[in-house]
Motif scaffolding. Structure first.
Motif, PDB file in Angstrom:
ATOM      1  N   ALA A  21     -10.441  -0.235   3.405  1.00  0.00           N
ATOM      2  CA  ALA A  21     -10.064   0.680   4.493  1.00  0.00           C
ATOM      3  C   ALA A  21     -10.451   2.118   4.168  1.00  0.00           C
ATOM      4  N   LYS A  22     -11.266   2.718   5.065  1.00  0.00           N
ATOM      5  CA  LYS A  22     -11.639   4.136   4.896  1.00  0.00           C
ATOM      6  C   LYS A  22     -10.368   4.989   4.903  1.00  0.00           C
ATOM      7  N   ASN A  23      -9.466   4.709   5.838  1.00  0.00           N
ATOM      8  CA  ASN A  23      -8.299   5.587   6.031  1.00  0.00           C
ATOM      9  C   ASN A  23      -7.173   5.349   5.035  1.00  0.00           C
ATOM     10  N   ARG A  92     -12.651  16.400   8.390  1.00  0.00           N
ATOM     11  CA  ARG A  92     -11.343  17.027   8.556  1.00  0.00           C
ATOM     12  C   ARG A  92     -10.328  16.462   7.603  1.00  0.00           C
ATOM     13  N   ALA A  93     -10.497  15.203   7.219  1.00  0.00           N
ATOM     14  CA  ALA A  93      -9.480  14.556   6.370  1.00  0.00           C
ATOM     15  C   ALA A  93      -9.430  15.210   4.992  1.00  0.00           C
ATOM     16  N   SER A  94     -10.399  16.137   4.716  1.00  0.00           N
ATOM     17  CA  SER A  94     -10.342  16.879   3.438  1.00  0.00           C
ATOM     18  C   SER A  94      -9.000  17.610   3.319  1.00  0.00           C
ATOM     19  N   ALA A 117     -15.001  16.211  17.527  1.00  0.00           N
ATOM     20  CA  ALA A 117     -15.431  15.741  18.852  1.00  0.00           C
ATOM     21  C   ALA A 117     -14.251  15.211  19.664  1.00  0.00           C
ATOM     22  N   ILE A 118     -13.280  14.583  18.972  1.00  0.00           N
ATOM     23  CA  ILE A 118     -12.253  13.872  19.760  1.00  0.00           C
ATOM     24  C   ILE A 118     -11.037  14.732  20.062  1.00  0.00           C
ATOM     25  N   GLY A 119     -10.968  15.928  19.456  1.00  0.00           N
ATOM     26  CA  GLY A 119      -9.810  16.751  19.807  1.00  0.00           C
ATOM     27  C   GLY A 119      -9.634  17.937  18.896  1.00  0.00           C
ATOM     28  N   ASP A 124      -0.565  21.958  12.173  1.00  0.00           N
ATOM     29  CA  ASP A 124       0.694  22.718  12.161  1.00  0.00           C
ATOM     30  C   ASP A 124       1.832  21.937  11.497  1.00  0.00           C
ATOM     31  N   GLN A 125       1.837  20.629  11.658  1.00  0.00           N
ATOM     32  CA  GLN A 125       2.915  19.824  11.069  1.00  0.00           C
ATOM     33  C   GLN A 125       2.787  19.747   9.547  1.00  0.00           C
ATOM     34  N   HIS A 126       1.543  19.721   9.074  1.00  0.00           N
ATOM     35  CA  HIS A 126       1.308  19.717   7.622  1.00  0.00           C
ATOM     36  C   HIS A 126       1.897  21.018   7.042  1.00  0.00           C
ATOM     37  N   ILE A 127       1.587  22.122   7.712  1.00  0.00           N
ATOM     38  CA  ILE A 127       1.994  23.443   7.210  1.00  0.00           C
ATOM     39  C   ILE A 127       3.506  23.602   7.297  1.00  0.00           C
ATOM     40  N   LEU A 160       5.803  14.972  15.472  1.00  0.00           N
ATOM     41  CA  LEU A 160       5.100  13.747  15.881  1.00  0.00           C
ATOM     42  C   LEU A 160       4.636  13.024  14.612  1.00  0.00           C
ATOM     43  N   PRO A 161       4.468  11.707  14.705  1.00  0.00           N
ATOM     44  CA  PRO A 161       4.179  10.942  13.491  1.00  0.00           C
ATOM     45  C   PRO A 161       2.728  11.077  13.038  1.00  0.00           C
ATOM     46  N   THR A 162       2.367  12.260  12.504  1.00  0.00           N
ATOM     47  CA  THR A 162       1.001  12.490  12.056  1.00  0.00           C
ATOM     48  C   THR A 162       0.698  11.691  10.792  1.00  0.00           C
ATOM     49  N   VAL A 163      -0.436  10.969  10.792  1.00  0.00           N
ATOM     50  CA  VAL A 163      -0.785  10.096   9.656  1.00  0.00           C
ATOM     51  C   VAL A 163      -1.108  10.929   8.422  1.00  0.00           C
ATOM     52  N   THR A 164      -2.113  11.792   8.508  1.00  0.00           N
ATOM     53  CA  THR A 164      -2.477  12.574   7.314  1.00  0.00           C
ATOM     54  C   THR A 164      -1.396  13.605   6.987  1.00  0.00           C
ATOM     55  N   GLY A 165      -0.635  14.015   8.007  1.00  0.00           N
ATOM     56  CA  GLY A 165       0.478  14.929   7.727  1.00  0.00           C
ATOM     57  C   GLY A 165       1.518  14.232   6.857  1.00  0.00           C
ATOM     58  N   ILE A 326      -3.221   9.689  22.290  1.00  0.00           N
ATOM     59  CA  ILE A 326      -3.195  10.334  20.973  1.00  0.00           C
ATOM     60  C   ILE A 326      -4.134  11.531  20.913  1.00  0.00           C
ATOM     61  N   PHE A 327      -5.370  11.343  21.344  1.00  0.00           N
ATOM     62  CA  PHE A 327      -6.334  12.456  21.286  1.00  0.00           C
ATOM     63  C   PHE A 327      -6.754  12.863  22.692  1.00  0.00           C
ATOM     64  N   GLU A 328      -7.077  14.154  22.832  1.00  0.00           N
ATOM     65  CA  GLU A 328      -7.334  14.686  24.182  1.00  0.00           C
ATOM     66  C   GLU A 328      -8.769  14.499  24.655  1.00  0.00           C
ATOM     67  N   LEU A 369     -17.294   8.489  15.585  1.00  0.00           N
ATOM     68  CA  LEU A 369     -17.256   7.241  14.816  1.00  0.00           C
ATOM     69  C   LEU A 369     -16.949   6.016  15.668  1.00  0.00           C
ATOM     70  N   ARG A 370     -15.873   6.023  16.397  1.00  0.00           N
ATOM     71  CA  ARG A 370     -15.454   4.804  17.097  1.00  0.00           C
ATOM     72  C   ARG A 370     -16.245   4.628  18.409  1.00  0.00           C
ATOM     73  N   ALA A 371     -16.722   5.704  18.975  1.00  0.00           N
ATOM     74  CA  ALA A 371     -17.602   5.606  20.156  1.00  0.00           C
ATOM     75  C   ALA A 371     -18.876   4.866  19.757  1.00  0.00           C
TER      76      ALA A 371
HETATM   77  C1  EPZ Z   1      -5.596   9.774  11.207  1.00  0.00           C
HETATM   78  O1  EPZ Z   1      -6.036  11.042  11.629  1.00  0.00           O
HETATM   79  C2  EPZ Z   1      -6.848   8.922  11.071  1.00  0.00           C
HETATM   80  N1  EPZ Z   1      -7.735   9.501  10.064  1.00  0.00           N
HETATM   81  C3  EPZ Z   1      -7.574   8.852  12.418  1.00  0.00           C
HETATM   82  O2  EPZ Z   1      -8.688   7.976  12.261  1.00  0.00           O
HETATM   83  C4  EPZ Z   1      -6.620   8.240  13.434  1.00  0.00           C
HETATM   84  O3  EPZ Z   1      -7.243   8.238  14.707  1.00  0.00           O
HETATM   85  C5  EPZ Z   1      -5.337   9.086  13.506  1.00  0.00           C
HETATM   86  O4  EPZ Z   1      -4.739   9.172  12.186  1.00  0.00           O
HETATM   87  C6  EPZ Z   1      -4.306   8.492  14.443  1.00  0.00           C
HETATM   88  O5  EPZ Z   1      -4.031   7.197  14.073  1.00  0.00           O
HETATM   89  C7  EPZ Z   1      -7.457   9.302   8.756  1.00  0.00           C
HETATM   90  O6  EPZ Z   1      -6.484   8.661   8.401  1.00  0.00           O
HETATM   91  C8  EPZ Z   1      -8.407   9.916   7.776  1.00  0.00           C
HETATM   92  P1  EPZ Z   1      -2.790  12.451  13.325  1.00  0.00           P
HETATM   93  P2  EPZ Z   1      -5.001  12.282  11.644  1.00  0.00           P
HETATM   94  O7  EPZ Z   1      -2.433  13.632  12.496  1.00  0.00           O
HETATM   95  O8  EPZ Z   1      -4.006  12.132  10.583  1.00  0.00           O
HETATM   96  C9  EPZ Z   1      -1.664  15.665  16.594  1.00  0.00           C
HETATM   97  C10 EPZ Z   1     -10.926   7.306  12.525  1.00  0.00           C
HETATM   98  O9  EPZ Z   1     -11.566   7.040  13.549  1.00  0.00           O
HETATM   99  N2  EPZ Z   1      -1.294  16.522  15.450  1.00  0.00           N
HETATM  100  O10 EPZ Z   1      -1.961  11.225  13.222  1.00  0.00           O
HETATM  101  O11 EPZ Z   1      -5.814  13.524  11.714  1.00  0.00           O
HETATM  102  C11 EPZ Z   1      -3.154  15.420  16.671  1.00  0.00           C
HETATM  103  O12 EPZ Z   1      -3.785  16.451  17.401  1.00  0.00           O
HETATM  104  C12 EPZ Z   1     -10.014   8.517  12.493  1.00  0.00           C
HETATM  105  O13 EPZ Z   1     -10.932   6.613  11.461  1.00  0.00           O
HETATM  106  C13 EPZ Z   1      -0.696  17.759  15.694  1.00  0.00           C
HETATM  107  O14 EPZ Z   1      -0.507  18.150  16.839  1.00  0.00           O
HETATM  108  O15 EPZ Z   1      -4.289  12.063  13.047  1.00  0.00           O
HETATM  109  C14 EPZ Z   1      -3.229  14.096  17.405  1.00  0.00           C
HETATM  110  O16 EPZ Z   1      -3.110  14.343  18.790  1.00  0.00           O
HETATM  111  C15 EPZ Z   1     -10.126   9.337  13.767  1.00  0.00           C
HETATM  112  N3  EPZ Z   1      -0.349  18.538  14.633  1.00  0.00           N
HETATM  113  C16 EPZ Z   1      -1.982  13.363  16.943  1.00  0.00           C
HETATM  114  O17 EPZ Z   1      -1.118  14.363  16.391  1.00  0.00           O
HETATM  115  C17 EPZ Z   1      -0.541  18.136  13.324  1.00  0.00           C
HETATM  116  O18 EPZ Z   1      -0.167  18.886  12.398  1.00  0.00           O
HETATM  117  C18 EPZ Z   1      -2.227  12.304  15.877  1.00  0.00           C
HETATM  118  O19 EPZ Z   1      -2.910  12.942  14.845  1.00  0.00           O
HETATM  119  C19 EPZ Z   1      -1.149  16.876  13.098  1.00  0.00           C
HETATM  120  C20 EPZ Z   1      -1.497  16.085  14.174  1.00  0.00           C
END
Ligand code: EPZ
Length: 424
Positions: A21-23, A92-94, A117-119, A124-127, A160-165, A326-328, A369-371
């Motif tokens: 898994a990349k993610n 961005r995932a950096s 490209a996707i949004g 802000d949630q990380h910070i 919101l349940p941010t993944v990388t956050g 999820i994305f705009e 990527l997914r497109a």
């Molecule tokens: C992860 O991105 C994945 N990337 C994405 O996969 C995936 O689409 C996304 O989670 C949702 O499942 C990796 O894991 C590397 P989020 P992430 O923070 O963490 C908003 C792919 O194709 N948001 O969960 O960046 C954000 O704008 C990629 O493999 C805030 O508003 O996504 C979005 O609308 C694309 N503030 C929503 O939350 C924040 O601080 C979900 O974003 C953080 C996020």
């Protein structure tokens, strides 16, 4: 520049194994920042985003080698705490280095990831979470600068349940003084694996996979020694490849537990889905039934499968509504699918897909990527030849997807593409 050529119309047959898994790989690689010593991470996919992450770790002073899917990272102690713009702008995932840098070294300077490209993809949630843990965070000249003597445990409630956050904050809290809790945490399987690996390194984390993750800070962590899970999004993409071509394919080693939302929708569409100890078996059909989907945080329907599922619905016997919550801006595959004969109308966050009997091959452009994956899937079933340009988007997150599909009988290959805008 490369392009992918596909002669559509072959029903895929046989068995295939998804890559790691990349993610899950990206945050696990960042976790090597947390501990000195020799880390070993197996089943890492050889994709562009992984190579970019390895380059970032090297910039920080970590010696990273990758061979046959095994990454060895020797962290002798960092020489730098900065993730520079030239790397962050490509991935961005950096930003997931922010938490481990502040957690382990009390300092970080990370280029603000621009939108993609996707949004807008804000952080802000990380910070907010890092400030709750006691970090001083400022934005200067396009960089997030964070510092702390030592982070202190806190209760963080995410908007919101941010993944990388969630990943950033889990890693930061792992070495904080005292207890932390992350409420409204992301629940993806990659979060669960991250917690398992951090615990193997000596962290004390409970609750990953639920909306509340509790972390008891420790003073030191040891090296990671782990194997990355299968890429559930690649599995999902291959499942749809079997379904859309009316094929019969075994996804060896795939776990249905990570795909429940997608599997439910495939069954609703009339696809035959079987699970055994060998993996997930998919039998497609000529034309699926129309199915509505709405993307949600895990365990809801994954946004990373929206474009691929739309390719399937383009051929449905009726109209389906695909809502992207999820994305705009994650409908850029729509215009390209329409070049192949799809009938799709965009209404804000909804795409109204009116099924057609067949698609025709065309020259199309990958945009993200997914497109890209969605266009490959459409090309597999379209009549005639499809040429997909800008396949570097695909290579960010799929390891040799064309080769895997060829192994299942698809007439798909790469070739050199003239740089865009050249004549003749
Ligand atoms: C992860 O991105 C994945 N990337 C994405 O996969 C995936 O689409 C996304 O989670 C949702 O499942 C990796 O894991 C590397 P989020 P992430 O923070 O963490 C908003 C792919 O194709 N948001 O969960 O960046 C954000 O704008 C990629 O493999 C805030 O508003 O996504 C979005 O609308 C694309 N503030 C929503 O939350 C924040 O601080 C979900 O974003 C953080 C996020």
């Amino acid at each position: 520049m490369q392009k992918i050529l596909i002669e559509g119309g072959v029903a895929l047959k046989g068995e295939v194994k998804a890559s790691g898994a990349k993610n899950s790989s990206l945050p696990l690689l960042m976790a090597t920042i947390l501990a000195t010593g020799e880390h070993c991470i197996r089943n890492v996919p050889n994709v562009v985003d992984v190579r970019t992450t390895c380059s970032l770790l090297r910039r920080l002073g970590i010696e990273v080698t990758m061979s046959r899917g095994v990454v060895r990272a020797n962290n002798p102690g960092l020489e730098s705490y900065e993730a520079p713009y030239d790397l962050v702008k490509t991935m961005r995932a950096s930003v997931v280095c922010l938490g481990p840098l502040v957690g382990r070294y009390g300092r970080a300077r990370v280029s603000m990831p621009g939108g993609c490209a996707i949004g807008a993809r804000p952080i802000d949630q990380h910070i907010k979470g890092l400030e709750k843990l006691g970090a001083k965070v400022s934005l200067n000249h396009g960089y997030v600068e964070a510092s702390a003597r030592r982070l202190t445990g806190a209760k963080i409630v995410l908007d919101l349940p941010t993944v990388t956050g969630t990943e950033n904050l889990m890693m930061a809290a792992a070495l904080a003084k005292g207890e932390s809790e992350i409420r409204n945490a992301a629940r993806e399987p990659e979060i669960v694996q991250m917690a398992e690996v951090l615990n193997q390194m000596g962290a004390r984390i409970q609750g990953a996979g639920s909306e509340s993750i509790k972390i008891e800070g420790v003073t030191q962590l040891g090296p990671a020694d782990c194997t990355v899970m299968a890429d559930r999004i690649e599995v999902g993409t291959l499942m749809i490849a079997a379904a859309i071509t009316g094929g019969d394919v075994l996804l060896r080693g795939a776990r249905a537990a990570h795909q429940t939302a997608l599997i439910e929708k495939l069954i609703e569409a009339g696809v035959v889905v079987g699970e055994s100890e060998h993996g997930i078996r998919i039998k497609g059909l000529a034309r699926p039934k129309p199915v509505d989907i709405t993307t949600q945080p895990y365990p809801g329907f994954p946004t990373d499968m929206q474009a691929q599922f739309m390719a399937l619905m383009v051929l449905a016997k009726g109209t389906s509504i695909i809502s992207e919550h999820i994305f705009e801006n994650r409908f850029m595959h729509v215009q390209e699918l329409k070049r192949m004969g799809a009938r799709i109308k965009l209404e804000g966050a909804r795409a109204v897909v009116r099924g057609v009997k067949k698609l025709s091959g065309a020259e199309v452009m990958a945009t993200d990527l997914r497109a890209s994956a969605s266009l490959v899937l459409a090309g597999l079933v379209a009549g005639g030849r499809t040429e997909i340009y800008r396949v570097y988007h695909l290579d960010r997150g799929y390891q040799k997807l064309d080769k895997k599909l060829r192994k299942l009988g698809a007439r798909i290959r790469r070739s050199k593409a003239r740089p865009p805008g050249t004549i003749g």
